[in-house]
Design a protein around this motif. Sequence first.
Motif, PDB file in Angstrom:
ATOM      1  N   TRP A 714     -22.626  48.114 -13.201  1.00 16.05           N
ATOM      2  CA  TRP A 714     -21.229  48.068 -12.787  1.00 16.05           C
ATOM      3  C   TRP A 714     -20.993  48.968 -11.585  1.00 16.05           C
ATOM      4  O   TRP A 714     -21.801  49.855 -11.274  1.00 16.05           O
ATOM      5  N   CYS A 715     -19.873  48.734 -10.925  1.00 18.30           N
ATOM      6  CA  CYS A 715     -19.388  49.658  -9.909  1.00 18.30           C
ATOM      7  C   CYS A 715     -17.894  49.862 -10.110  1.00 18.30           C
ATOM      8  O   CYS A 715     -17.224  49.041 -10.727  1.00 18.30           O
ATOM      9  N   GLY A 716     -17.380  50.969  -9.609  1.00 22.26           N
ATOM     10  CA  GLY A 716     -15.965  51.244  -9.722  1.00 22.26           C
ATOM     11  C   GLY A 716     -15.663  52.725  -9.490  1.00 22.26           C
ATOM     12  O   GLY A 716     -16.074  53.561 -10.301  1.00 22.26           O
ATOM     13  N   PRO A 717     -15.003  53.065  -8.352  1.00 16.38           N
ATOM     14  CA  PRO A 717     -14.651  52.178  -7.246  1.00 16.38           C
ATOM     15  C   PRO A 717     -15.900  51.565  -6.608  1.00 16.38           C
ATOM     16  O   PRO A 717     -16.976  52.155  -6.656  1.00 16.38           O
ATOM     17  N   CYS A 718     -15.696  50.414  -6.013  1.00 15.06           N
ATOM     18  CA  CYS A 718     -16.837  49.684  -5.459  1.00 15.06           C
ATOM     19  C   CYS A 718     -16.953  49.803  -3.945  1.00 15.06           C
ATOM     20  O   CYS A 718     -17.937  49.329  -3.375  1.00 15.06           O
ATOM     21  N   ASN A 719     -15.964  50.380  -3.277  1.00 16.76           N
ATOM     22  CA  ASN A 719     -16.095  50.549  -1.832  1.00 16.76           C
ATOM     23  C   ASN A 719     -16.563  51.967  -1.524  1.00 16.76           C
ATOM     24  O   ASN A 719     -16.798  52.778  -2.426  1.00 16.76           O
ATOM     25  N   ARG A 721     -15.205  54.521  -0.489  1.00 15.33           N
ATOM     26  CA  ARG A 721     -14.310  55.648  -0.744  1.00 15.33           C
ATOM     27  C   ARG A 721     -14.334  55.965  -2.235  1.00 15.33           C
ATOM     28  O   ARG A 721     -13.640  55.360  -3.033  1.00 15.33           O
ATOM     29  N   GLY A 722     -15.220  56.880  -2.588  1.00 14.07           N
ATOM     30  CA  GLY A 722     -15.361  57.254  -3.984  1.00 14.07           C
ATOM     31  C   GLY A 722     -16.274  56.353  -4.774  1.00 14.07           C
ATOM     32  O   GLY A 722     -16.190  56.312  -6.010  1.00 14.07           O
ATOM     33  N   PHE A 723     -17.165  55.637  -4.087  1.00 14.91           N
ATOM     34  CA  PHE A 723     -18.052  54.679  -4.752  1.00 14.91           C
ATOM     35  C   PHE A 723     -18.755  55.317  -5.952  1.00 14.91           C
ATOM     36  O   PHE A 723     -19.243  56.447  -5.892  1.00 14.91           O
ATOM     37  N   ALA A 724     -18.803  54.554  -7.048  1.00 16.02           N
ATOM     38  CA  ALA A 724     -19.531  54.976  -8.244  1.00 16.02           C
ATOM     39  C   ALA A 724     -20.185  53.762  -8.866  1.00 16.02           C
ATOM     40  O   ALA A 724     -19.679  52.649  -8.773  1.00 16.02           O
ATOM     41  N   ARG A 725     -21.318  53.986  -9.506  1.00 19.88           N
ATOM     42  CA  ARG A 725     -22.042  52.894 -10.142  1.00 19.88           C
ATOM     43  C   ARG A 725     -22.623  53.392 -11.456  1.00 19.88           C
ATOM     44  O   ARG A 725     -22.678  54.597 -11.733  1.00 19.88           O
ATOM     45  N   GLY A 726     -23.027  52.462 -12.308  1.00 16.15           N
ATOM     46  CA  GLY A 726     -23.615  52.858 -13.569  1.00 16.15           C
ATOM     47  C   GLY A 726     -24.239  51.680 -14.279  1.00 16.15           C
ATOM     48  O   GLY A 726     -24.203  50.539 -13.811  1.00 16.15           O
ATOM     49  N   ILE A 727     -24.827  51.957 -15.430  1.00 19.71           N
ATOM     50  CA  ILE A 727     -25.467  50.944 -16.261  1.00 19.71           C
ATOM     51  C   ILE A 727     -24.996  51.137 -17.696  1.00 19.71           C
ATOM     52  O   ILE A 727     -24.980  52.263 -18.215  1.00 19.71           O
ATOM     53  N   ALA A 728     -24.599  50.046 -18.317  1.00 19.38           N
ATOM     54  CA  ALA A 728     -24.252  50.052 -19.739  1.00 19.38           C
ATOM     55  C   ALA A 728     -25.260  49.177 -20.480  1.00 19.38           C
ATOM     56  O   ALA A 728     -25.691  48.143 -19.970  1.00 19.38           O
ATOM     57  N   PRO A 749     -30.406  55.488  -6.949  1.00 14.65           N
ATOM     58  CA  PRO A 749     -29.432  55.810  -5.901  1.00 14.65           C
ATOM     59  C   PRO A 749     -28.006  55.448  -6.284  1.00 14.65           C
ATOM     60  O   PRO A 749     -27.765  54.562  -7.112  1.00 14.65           O
ATOM     61  N   ASN A 750     -27.085  56.147  -5.682  1.00 14.60           N
ATOM     62  CA  ASN A 750     -25.668  55.845  -5.859  1.00 14.60           C
ATOM     63  C   ASN A 750     -25.287  54.715  -4.904  1.00 14.60           C
ATOM     64  O   ASN A 750     -24.480  54.871  -3.988  1.00 14.60           O
ATOM     65  N   ARG A 751     -25.913  53.551  -5.148  1.00  9.82           N
ATOM     66  CA  ARG A 751     -25.642  52.363  -4.345  1.00  9.82           C
ATOM     67  C   ARG A 751     -25.405  51.182  -5.279  1.00  9.82           C
ATOM     68  O   ARG A 751     -25.549  51.286  -6.495  1.00  9.82           O
ATOM     69  N   TYR A 752     -25.061  50.066  -4.713  1.00 13.12           N
ATOM     70  CA  TYR A 752     -24.712  48.873  -5.486  1.00 13.12           C
ATOM     71  C   TYR A 752     -25.940  48.365  -6.237  1.00 13.12           C
ATOM     72  O   TYR A 752     -26.987  48.105  -5.644  1.00 13.12           O
ATOM     73  N   LEU A 753     -25.814  48.222  -7.563  1.00 11.88           N
ATOM     74  CA  LEU A 753     -26.901  47.735  -8.408  1.00 11.88           C
ATOM     75  C   LEU A 753     -26.735  46.228  -8.555  1.00 11.88           C
ATOM     76  O   LEU A 753     -25.771  45.748  -9.147  1.00 11.88           O
ATOM     77  N   SER A 754     -27.689  45.475  -8.022  1.00 12.13           N
ATOM     78  CA  SER A 754     -27.445  44.043  -7.805  1.00 12.13           C
ATOM     79  C   SER A 754     -28.187  43.102  -8.734  1.00 12.13           C
ATOM     80  O   SER A 754     -27.853  41.914  -8.781  1.00 12.13           O
ATOM     81  N   GLY A 755     -29.184  43.571  -9.497  1.00 11.12           N
ATOM     82  CA  GLY A 755     -29.893  42.631 -10.347  1.00 11.12           C
ATOM     83  C   GLY A 755     -30.867  43.289 -11.303  1.00 11.12           C
ATOM     84  O   GLY A 755     -31.441  44.335 -10.988  1.00 11.12           O
ATOM     85  N   THR A 778     -27.634  55.597   5.823  1.00 11.28           N
ATOM     86  CA  THR A 778     -26.253  55.799   5.395  1.00 11.28           C
ATOM     87  C   THR A 778     -25.993  57.272   5.128  1.00 11.28           C
ATOM     88  O   THR A 778     -26.861  57.989   4.631  1.00 11.28           O
ATOM     89  N   GLU A 779     -24.772  57.694   5.466  1.00 12.99           N
ATOM     90  CA  GLU A 779     -24.372  59.070   5.229  1.00 12.99           C
ATOM     91  C   GLU A 779     -23.662  59.231   3.889  1.00 12.99           C
ATOM     92  O   GLU A 779     -23.144  60.289   3.565  1.00 12.99           O
ATOM     93  N   GLY A 780     -23.582  58.160   3.126  1.00 10.03           N
ATOM     94  CA  GLY A 780     -22.848  58.197   1.866  1.00 10.03           C
ATOM     95  C   GLY A 780     -23.487  59.124   0.859  1.00 10.03           C
ATOM     96  O   GLY A 780     -24.718  59.304   0.823  1.00 10.03           O
ATOM     97  N   PRO A 781     -22.684  59.746   0.001  1.00 11.60           N
ATOM     98  CA  PRO A 781     -23.219  60.683  -0.992  1.00 11.60           C
ATOM     99  C   PRO A 781     -24.095  59.985  -2.017  1.00 11.60           C
ATOM    100  O   PRO A 781     -23.726  58.956  -2.578  1.00 11.60           O
ATOM    101  N   GLY A 782     -25.267  60.551  -2.232  1.00 12.75           N
ATOM    102  CA  GLY A 782     -26.163  60.030  -3.252  1.00 12.75           C
ATOM    103  C   GLY A 782     -26.844  58.735  -2.906  1.00 12.75           C
ATOM    104  O   GLY A 782     -27.342  58.041  -3.804  1.00 12.75           O
ATOM    105  N   ALA A 783     -26.884  58.370  -1.624  1.00 13.83           N
ATOM    106  CA  ALA A 783     -27.467  57.084  -1.230  1.00 13.83           C
ATOM    107  C   ALA A 783     -28.915  56.954  -1.652  1.00 13.83           C
ATOM    108  O   ALA A 783     -29.387  55.862  -1.952  1.00 13.83           O
ATOM    109  N   GLY A 784     -29.626  58.081  -1.683  1.00  9.90           N
ATOM    110  CA  GLY A 784     -30.983  58.060  -2.192  1.00  9.90           C
ATOM    111  C   GLY A 784     -31.928  57.168  -1.411  1.00  9.90           C
ATOM    112  O   GLY A 784     -31.654  56.773  -0.278  1.00  9.90           O
TER     113      GLY A 784
END
Length: 880
Positions: A714-719, A721-728, A749-755, A778-784
Amino acid sequence: MSSLTRRRRRLTICAITVSAALVSLPASAAPGKNSTPFGARTLARLAAERTHSAGGITHQVKAADEDDGNEADEIAEGADQYAEARTSPGIVAPGAYGAAWNSLGKLPGTGGGWHHVTDLPYNSDDPRYRDFDSNSSGGAGNVTGRMAAMAADDDGYVYAGSAGGGVWRSHTGGGHWKPISDRLSSQSTGALALDGAGRLWLGTGEATTNADAYLGSGVYVLSHPHHGSFSMRSRVGGDELESTTVHELRFGAGKVWAATSEGVWSHSTKKLTGAWKLEFAPNPDYLPGGSKASDPSAAYKNIANDIAIDPKDPTKVVLAVGWRSGDDYNGFYTKTNGAWTRITSGLGDLPADADGVGNVTFARSADGSRYYAVDQSPEQLNTNPDSGLEGIFVSKSGSPTGPWTKIADYKGLAADGSALTTSGYMPGIQAWYNQFLTVDPSDPQHVYAGLEEVHETKDGGSTWSAVGPYWNFGFPCWSIDPAKQTGDCNQTTHPDQHGVAIGRYHGKSFVYVGNDGGVYRRPVDGAQDSSGHATDWTSLNDGTIDTLQYYSVGIGKDLAYGGVAVTGGLQDNGQSVLRGNDKVMGSNFGGDGGDTLTDPANGCNIAEEYVYLAVQITQNCAVNDGSWTSDPSRVTSYNVAPADSATSEARFIAPLAADMKNSSTWIAGGRHVWVQTHGYAIRSGSEWTSLHDLGVGRTATAVAASGGKVYVAWCGPCNNRGFARGIAVGNEDGTGWHDITLPVDGTVPNRYLSGFAVDPKNADHVYLAVNGFSRHWTEGPGAGVGHVFESKDGGTTWKDISANLPDVPANSAVVTQNGGLAVATDLGVVYRAPGRTTWQRVGRLPAVAVLQLKLSPDGGTLYAATHGRGIYTVKVRDCD
């Protein structure tokens, strides 16, 4: 949702954010006159119930979420999300895709090669699938993927530039196409133009500011376009225009001018080496290397749409500059006393204020007596629920400085035979996305203008005809029952116009238009019926040109004809179905096609997603029995959308999966994780059960299940600005649901998990595909770093197994029967053989995004859904 709602909502297929590949920020960051820069709310979600009579059958139409307004919000949403996956959590530096392409080319290759599956005509009007849930009988005929630009000469050669599948050439006035840009690192077309010497110029990077557009790698020229193809050696200048989009290329005084996403540039047309010159950027501090280059709004601050050069004095140039949703710099500029200055007066009816100037296209007559312009207005976009069109204008002096006179607005175009009005829309509703303009070389008052439809005037704008109406639905000639049609419905073009050219073939002049359905032509001075609709359009999408933009693919045994049935969801071209004995593909669902589930044991059992988890199923490939009835017992498909679809708490293209061990158990992801256990016998959305609530503001990006165990990303927020992701993770019986604690050290990484790809032998052994770019870009936080990760304990801990994999967005993955791992990326497919730790490149696809991989029912063939070149297969055994 009802079938007519599907037809109304199919207008939302295009998208509204800046290039997904990428201007490096989501649309929500764009500046505008309001907090949501995309204008009014979605017209596609009609709030009130309506009744519509189609061929004597009355349907109740009720939108899924009872939301009022215009379509732009829904378009913005889909666009935003496609870009988010590749940009969040931060700004992606220019050159990321070029570096990835170079790295991919250095990987060792596997054995075997790709086989093209969809290289045959795709008939959107296939009579087998005529039904209220398809667009069959709409009149678009054979279609392919979106065409962004067109060029044609007087020798019968036609050039079509696609959104994501490269440039194609025909030597027969259209048809019998050949690709001519496969060696380039970008297959995204922004502009095509023939100069006075007969050379073909290509500006890469689609500039429609839509969801699934990709940045380019510069401008190229082909000196002898009747032969040969573009190569990296044919690039003009240096790397100045890498990672930009090119809206138009114009010529004058020995220069080629380029209107780009980073201002207006020029280059000598004689000496093609040497750097491009930056002529004008309204906000240079936001350009790469500038003091504000990392600002979230940088990608919107220097957009140039077109250039008009005075034919009588080529030193006089007018620039149309500005972001379509509005900014203080928007306007028309010309050079005064050596400096570019905004024109504030003397334009006549053409707006001089920033609120009135958005996306603009110019066209001049061959004799220099007329200049024409079409202008999309930010003010209209932001305040008018009916249209974003300011108007179409003419300068009768022939000078781009005017004075200009308005010759059309959306109300006048609507009254001239538009089909949009029968569906609740008005011309120019997507004028920021749909635009072309050209003048008949033999008649300065004969003009073709493209918006959602094709419009024509033969008297300089006094009267107009919708010669290419949106579709035939709603016209008196149309009925769902062919026996009740009057016979007066003619073929039209696919909706959503982008490119146009006029050329000659066998001594006759034709106009060629490019749109979301490919390429069409008609005689320049063609015939019209009493309503002003053309009677002589011809689709040129003959199957030799495949630029279809798939989001998904499904494969199942064809029990009736042998072999397999192949289906897939497409950008603005519904759902394609290819049966075992077909010579022509058909379309059994209209609108956008999202994710797809197909029964491996029976390829006519299909679950097809529209958008936002609006799922419909069929158990007969949606073949209509010819009864033309609304009798529920004889319908071909059923709406089975889970509840998140009604509230839009799901992604625009939302994830859908079947349990690997039980094809009757399905998982769907929105804000909630949904399960249903009736397989293809499901008949209602109420049969879904919520297993888990991901939480307010969160939405699923990927789902997978095997033997009762479920993984959800999942992501949320997904853009950004404050992007966050996780796995359930949890079970299909509703037990054991919990969020995985992902380490903050960047292990994942703190990036979009796609599959996900689950090991068929062990449900606790799972792989994860990660989108976006690493922290190098990318300069985004946690891009890894890394794009492929492995867990052997059910997702509790993860290991980066990316090894030599290029730094390129990864979209999906699949575990082969022998334990190999295939990964789909934005630039092709890579494979890690069993027992290996490094990656190989599979075959030699062009630089095209592969969004989904699936295995054939017997597991021996890998299917790749590309977003720009159709569907391909490769034998798994050949990869080892």
